[in-house]
Structures are given as structure tokens and as C-alpha cells.
Design a protein around this motif. Structure first.
Motif, PDB file in Angstrom:
ATOM      1  N   VAL A 192       0.849  -1.193   0.000  1.00 35.33           N
ATOM      2  CA  VAL A 192       0.000   0.000   0.000  1.00 35.33           C
ATOM      3  C   VAL A 192       0.884   1.242   0.000  1.00 35.33           C
ATOM      4  O   VAL A 192       2.028   1.217   0.467  1.00 35.33           O
ATOM      5  CB  VAL A 192      -0.948   0.021   1.218  1.00 35.33           C
ATOM      6  N   LYS A 193       0.339   2.342  -0.547  1.00 36.57           N
ATOM      7  CA  LYS A 193       1.129   3.551  -0.757  1.00 36.57           C
ATOM      8  C   LYS A 193       1.717   4.121   0.519  1.00 36.57           C
ATOM      9  O   LYS A 193       2.844   4.620   0.533  1.00 36.57           O
ATOM     10  CB  LYS A 193       0.271   4.608  -1.449  1.00 36.57           C
ATOM     11  N   ASP A 194       0.950   4.061   1.625  1.00 38.23           N
ATOM     12  CA  ASP A 194       1.415   4.727   2.840  1.00 38.23           C
ATOM     13  C   ASP A 194       2.467   3.916   3.596  1.00 38.23           C
ATOM     14  O   ASP A 194       2.961   4.355   4.633  1.00 38.23           O
ATOM     15  CB  ASP A 194       0.237   5.064   3.757  1.00 38.23           C
ATOM     16  N   GLU A 195       2.830   2.725   3.070  1.00 37.50           N
ATOM     17  CA  GLU A 195       3.808   1.908   3.781  1.00 37.50           C
ATOM     18  C   GLU A 195       5.197   2.548   3.766  1.00 37.50           C
ATOM     19  O   GLU A 195       5.996   2.309   4.672  1.00 37.50           O
ATOM     20  CB  GLU A 195       3.876   0.496   3.208  1.00 37.50           C
ATOM     21  N   TYR A 196       5.491   3.364   2.768  1.00 33.62           N
ATOM     22  CA  TYR A 196       6.781   4.071   2.742  1.00 33.62           C
ATOM     23  C   TYR A 196       6.888   4.987   3.956  1.00 33.62           C
ATOM     24  O   TYR A 196       7.899   4.994   4.665  1.00 33.62           O
ATOM     25  CB  TYR A 196       6.926   4.878   1.458  1.00 33.62           C
ATOM     26  N   GLY A 197       5.851   5.767   4.186  1.00 36.37           N
ATOM     27  CA  GLY A 197       5.854   6.661   5.326  1.00 36.37           C
ATOM     28  C   GLY A 197       5.830   5.925   6.645  1.00 36.37           C
ATOM     29  O   GLY A 197       6.521   6.303   7.606  1.00 36.37           O
ATOM     30  N   ARG A 198       5.050   4.855   6.715  1.00 33.95           N
ATOM     31  CA  ARG A 198       4.962   4.075   7.954  1.00 33.95           C
ATOM     32  C   ARG A 198       6.305   3.423   8.284  1.00 33.95           C
ATOM     33  O   ARG A 198       6.712   3.382   9.455  1.00 33.95           O
ATOM     34  CB  ARG A 198       3.888   2.998   7.836  1.00 33.95           C
ATOM     35  N   ALA A 199       6.991   2.909   7.274  1.00 38.57           N
ATOM     36  CA  ALA A 199       8.294   2.283   7.504  1.00 38.57           C
ATOM     37  C   ALA A 199       9.291   3.311   8.014  1.00 38.57           C
ATOM     38  O   ALA A 199      10.073   3.034   8.939  1.00 38.57           O
ATOM     39  CB  ALA A 199       8.800   1.632   6.227  1.00 38.57           C
ATOM     40  N   ALA A 200       9.276   4.494   7.424  1.00 40.17           N
ATOM     41  CA  ALA A 200      10.190   5.556   7.859  1.00 40.17           C
ATOM     42  C   ALA A 200       9.888   5.981   9.294  1.00 40.17           C
ATOM     43  O   ALA A 200      10.804   6.160  10.112  1.00 40.17           O
ATOM     44  CB  ALA A 200      10.082   6.748   6.918  1.00 40.17           C
ATOM     45  N   LEU A 246       9.845   8.491   2.048  1.00 39.30           N
ATOM     46  CA  LEU A 246      10.512   7.704   3.085  1.00 39.30           C
ATOM     47  C   LEU A 246      11.817   8.369   3.508  1.00 39.30           C
ATOM     48  O   LEU A 246      12.087   8.559   4.706  1.00 39.30           O
ATOM     49  CB  LEU A 246      10.750   6.292   2.565  1.00 39.30           C
ATOM     50  N   LEU A 247      12.638   8.737   2.537  1.00 44.00           N
ATOM     51  CA  LEU A 247      13.931   9.344   2.848  1.00 44.00           C
ATOM     52  C   LEU A 247      13.767  10.709   3.500  1.00 44.00           C
ATOM     53  O   LEU A 247      14.542  11.077   4.392  1.00 44.00           O
ATOM     54  CB  LEU A 247      14.773   9.453   1.576  1.00 44.00           C
ATOM     55  N   ALA A 248      12.761  11.451   3.079  1.00 42.21           N
ATOM     56  CA  ALA A 248      12.524  12.767   3.677  1.00 42.21           C
ATOM     57  C   ALA A 248      12.165  12.636   5.153  1.00 42.21           C
ATOM     58  O   ALA A 248      12.606  13.439   5.989  1.00 42.21           O
ATOM     59  CB  ALA A 248      11.413  13.490   2.920  1.00 42.21           C
ATOM     60  N   ARG A 249      11.369  11.629   5.479  1.00 43.16           N
ATOM     61  CA  ARG A 249      10.963  11.438   6.874  1.00 43.16           C
ATOM     62  C   ARG A 249      12.111  10.935   7.744  1.00 43.16           C
ATOM     63  O   ARG A 249      12.093  11.097   8.962  1.00 43.16           O
ATOM     64  CB  ARG A 249       9.802  10.443   6.954  1.00 43.16           C
ATOM     65  N   MET A 250      13.116  10.326   7.118  1.00 41.30           N
ATOM     66  CA  MET A 250      14.264   9.819   7.861  1.00 41.30           C
ATOM     67  C   MET A 250      15.435  10.790   7.870  1.00 41.30           C
ATOM     68  O   MET A 250      16.467  10.518   8.499  1.00 41.30           O
ATOM     69  CB  MET A 250      14.716   8.476   7.272  1.00 41.30           C
ATOM     70  N   ALA A 251      15.294  11.911   7.206  1.00 37.04           N
ATOM     71  CA  ALA A 251      16.418  12.820   6.989  1.00 37.04           C
ATOM     72  C   ALA A 251      17.049  13.306   8.284  1.00 37.04           C
ATOM     73  O   ALA A 251      18.282  13.433   8.381  1.00 37.04           O
ATOM     74  CB  ALA A 251      15.966  14.006   6.145  1.00 37.04           C
ATOM     75  N   ASP A 252      16.236  13.573   9.303  1.00 38.87           N
ATOM     76  CA  ASP A 252      16.775  14.086  10.565  1.00 38.87           C
ATOM     77  C   ASP A 252      17.691  13.089  11.247  1.00 38.87           C
ATOM     78  O   ASP A 252      18.515  13.472  12.086  1.00 38.87           O
ATOM     79  CB  ASP A 252      15.632  14.470  11.517  1.00 38.87           C
ATOM     80  N   GLY A 253      17.562  11.817  10.905  1.00 37.10           N
ATOM     81  CA  GLY A 253      18.429  10.795  11.495  1.00 37.10           C
ATOM     82  C   GLY A 253      19.760  10.659  10.794  1.00 37.10           C
ATOM     83  O   GLY A 253      20.619   9.892  11.240  1.00 37.10           O
ATOM     84  N   GLY A 254      19.946  11.398   9.688  1.00 37.21           N
ATOM     85  CA  GLY A 254      21.201  11.335   8.944  1.00 37.21           C
ATOM     86  C   GLY A 254      21.551   9.947   8.468  1.00 37.21           C
ATOM     87  O   GLY A 254      22.649   9.444   8.750  1.00 37.21           O
ATOM     88  N   PRO A 255      20.648   9.282   7.752  1.00 35.09           N
ATOM     89  CA  PRO A 255      20.901   7.887   7.376  1.00 35.09           C
ATOM     90  C   PRO A 255      22.025   7.736   6.351  1.00 35.09           C
ATOM     91  O   PRO A 255      22.259   8.626   5.524  1.00 35.09           O
ATOM     92  CB  PRO A 255      19.567   7.449   6.759  1.00 35.09           C
ATOM     93  N   LEU A 256      22.701   6.613   6.443  1.00 34.51           N
ATOM     94  CA  LEU A 256      23.600   6.173   5.382  1.00 34.51           C
ATOM     95  C   LEU A 256      22.722   5.521   4.332  1.00 34.51           C
ATOM     96  O   LEU A 256      21.964   4.596   4.646  1.00 34.51           O
ATOM     97  CB  LEU A 256      24.616   5.170   5.937  1.00 34.51           C
TER      98      LEU A 256
END
Length: 256
Positions: free
Chosen positions: A163-171, A201-211
């Protein structure tokens, strides 16, 4: 929901990306004697047969793992060799079995899988490994069970993205775990599709500084998935080199 079964896709280029990196990270985290904890949120059935009806129907493994021969001494070679010794040359490990092959007695493993058939197969596959296998919703369970002991650890979040919102939920799940359990590396796998939903997904994780590791590949003549990505929060020292080694080993089929 709960319709996804990974047996149709086991051993494809996206699996190669995920499993080669996972193996290198576990090897990195287990260099020291002290134990680690491994948590996986969407574990699948753990073990696959590349000659099964599902695998042969899609032929995706023929575009992935069957084209590669990782060198002896590499983490993924050790995992594959152990699995094939126990289950035969056509066996292929899901991420739980990759992890179980490389973890030690002092390490802890917790797996979650909601699909009834996949969960039953996972319990059977993981028998004797010491893994705790839960038929539990990952978005609730992974938060409830963290932080884990030992505190040094690795989390793999690998939903089916049905489902589309799984990207956001995973982040969001990754960020929650990262805040609750800063000693652990939290790795999220995601597909690269024309729709570009991974950008949220990447935008929601940006504050964590992911590799971030993203690769392209050819699969089914370019239809569907164009590549895959891994975003790692709290990446341990040496993770950059570990990811680079993994991509190099898979370079015949992955484009960095």
C-alpha cells in the motif's frame, strides 16, 4: 494486505542488495566478543527453494543470485555455504537465515511475520536457531520490544510495500526505534519505482542522517522495479566500507 509472498522474488537483484549488505553489517557488528541483538519486522518464511514452483514462475533468481559466486571468506559466502550444506544446493536464505548463519551463541534474534502461512513456515525454518518468532504486527511489536538486550544491535525493516502509505509508515517506525534504541543500527529496505514514493521515506528519515545505498538493476526487461535502496540510521563505524564491499561483490548485477 497480507497477500505478499516473497517466494516469487527470492534471490532476485533486490534480495542480493539487501542480503549482501546485511551479511557485511552483521560481520562488522560481531567482530567484538560481546553479543548483539537482531530484530526483523517483516521476516517472511526465512528459507526458499529456487527450484520451487513460485521461484520458477517468475525466474527472478536467474537474474540475481544465480549469476553470482561470492568469494570464500566473504560474509555472504559463509552464509550461503552454511545454508546449502544443510538444505541443499538450491536452497536460498531469506534475511532471517542470513542473520542466523552469522550470529553467535551470545547474540539474540527476534523475528516478526504477520502472514499466517509465512509465519508457520518461518517457525519451522528457524527451529533450533534460538530465534524468537512472533506472529505480531511489526508497527506495534517492534516499538514495544525495543530497546533490546544486548544493547548493541541491528534492526531490519523490510515491508512488502503493498500500500502507498507503507513508505511513510516504515520511515516513521525506523525513526521511533532509532530514538528508543540509539545503540542499534536501523536499516530500511525500499524499492525504486517510477512513482518515486521512496522520496517520502527518505525525507521522513532525513533528521536521522541515514547512510543511504541505492542500486539499479535490470529485472524483467526493465518492467516494474528499477532498483532498490537501503537507508541505515545509526550506522556503526565502518558501515560505509561494509556497504561498499557488499556492492562490489554484487557488481556484476548491481549498478551503484
Amino acid at each position: 494486505m497480507l497477500s505478499y509472498q516473497h517466494a516469487y522474488h527470492a534471490g532476485n537483484p533486490a534480495d542480493v542488495h539487501k542480503h549482501f549488505v546485511l551479511a557485511e553489517l552483521i560481520r562488522l557488528l560481531t567482530k567484538k566478543d560481546r553479543g548483539i541483538s537482531y530484530l526483523e519486522t517483516h521476516a517472511g518464511r526465512g528459507l526458499y527453494d529456487l527450484t520451487s514452483q513460485e521461484s520458477l514462475k517468475t525466474g527472478e533468481a536467474a537474474e540475481g543470485i544465480t549469476l553470482l559466486d561470492p568469494p570464500k571468506g566473504s560474509a555472504i559466502n559463509d552464509a550461503l555455504r552454511m545454508i546449502r550444506t544443510h538444505y541443499g544446493e538450491t536452497a536460498y536464505p531469506g534475511s532471517p537465515m542470513v542473520a542466523a548463519s552469522l550470529l553467535r551463541e551470545q547474540d539474540r534474534m527476534v523475528l516478526m511475520e504477520m502472514h499466517p502461512q509465512e509465519h508457520a513456515a518461518l517457525k519451522k525454518a528457524m527451529k533450533g536457531t534460538g530465534a524468537a518468532v512472533h506472529n505480531r504486527d511489526a508497527y506495534e511489536g517492534a516499538v514495544a520490544l525495543t530497546p533490546m538486550e544486548p544493547r548493541r544491535g541491528l534492526v531490519l525493516i523490510d515491508p512488502p510495500y503493498e500500500v502507498k502509505d507503507e513508505y511513510g509508515r516504515a520511515a516513521d517506525l525506523a525513526m521511533k526505534i532509532h530514538k528508543r534504541w540509539p545503540e542499534a543500527a536501523v536499516m530500511v529496505w525500499y524499492p525504486l519505482l517510477d512513482a518515486g514514493r521512496h522520496k517520502d521515506l527518505l525525507a521522513r528519515m532525513a533528521d536521522g542522517g541515514p547512510l543511504v545505498s541505492e542500486v539499479g538493476f535490470d529485472l524483467k526487461g526493465g518492467k516494474g522495479m528499477k532498483g532498490s535502496g537501503l537507508a541505515i540510521l545509526g550506522a556503526p563505524y565502518g558501515a560505509d566500507a561494509a556497504v561498499a564491499r557488499a556492492i562490489h561483490l554484487a557488481s556484476p548485477i548491481l549498478r551503484a
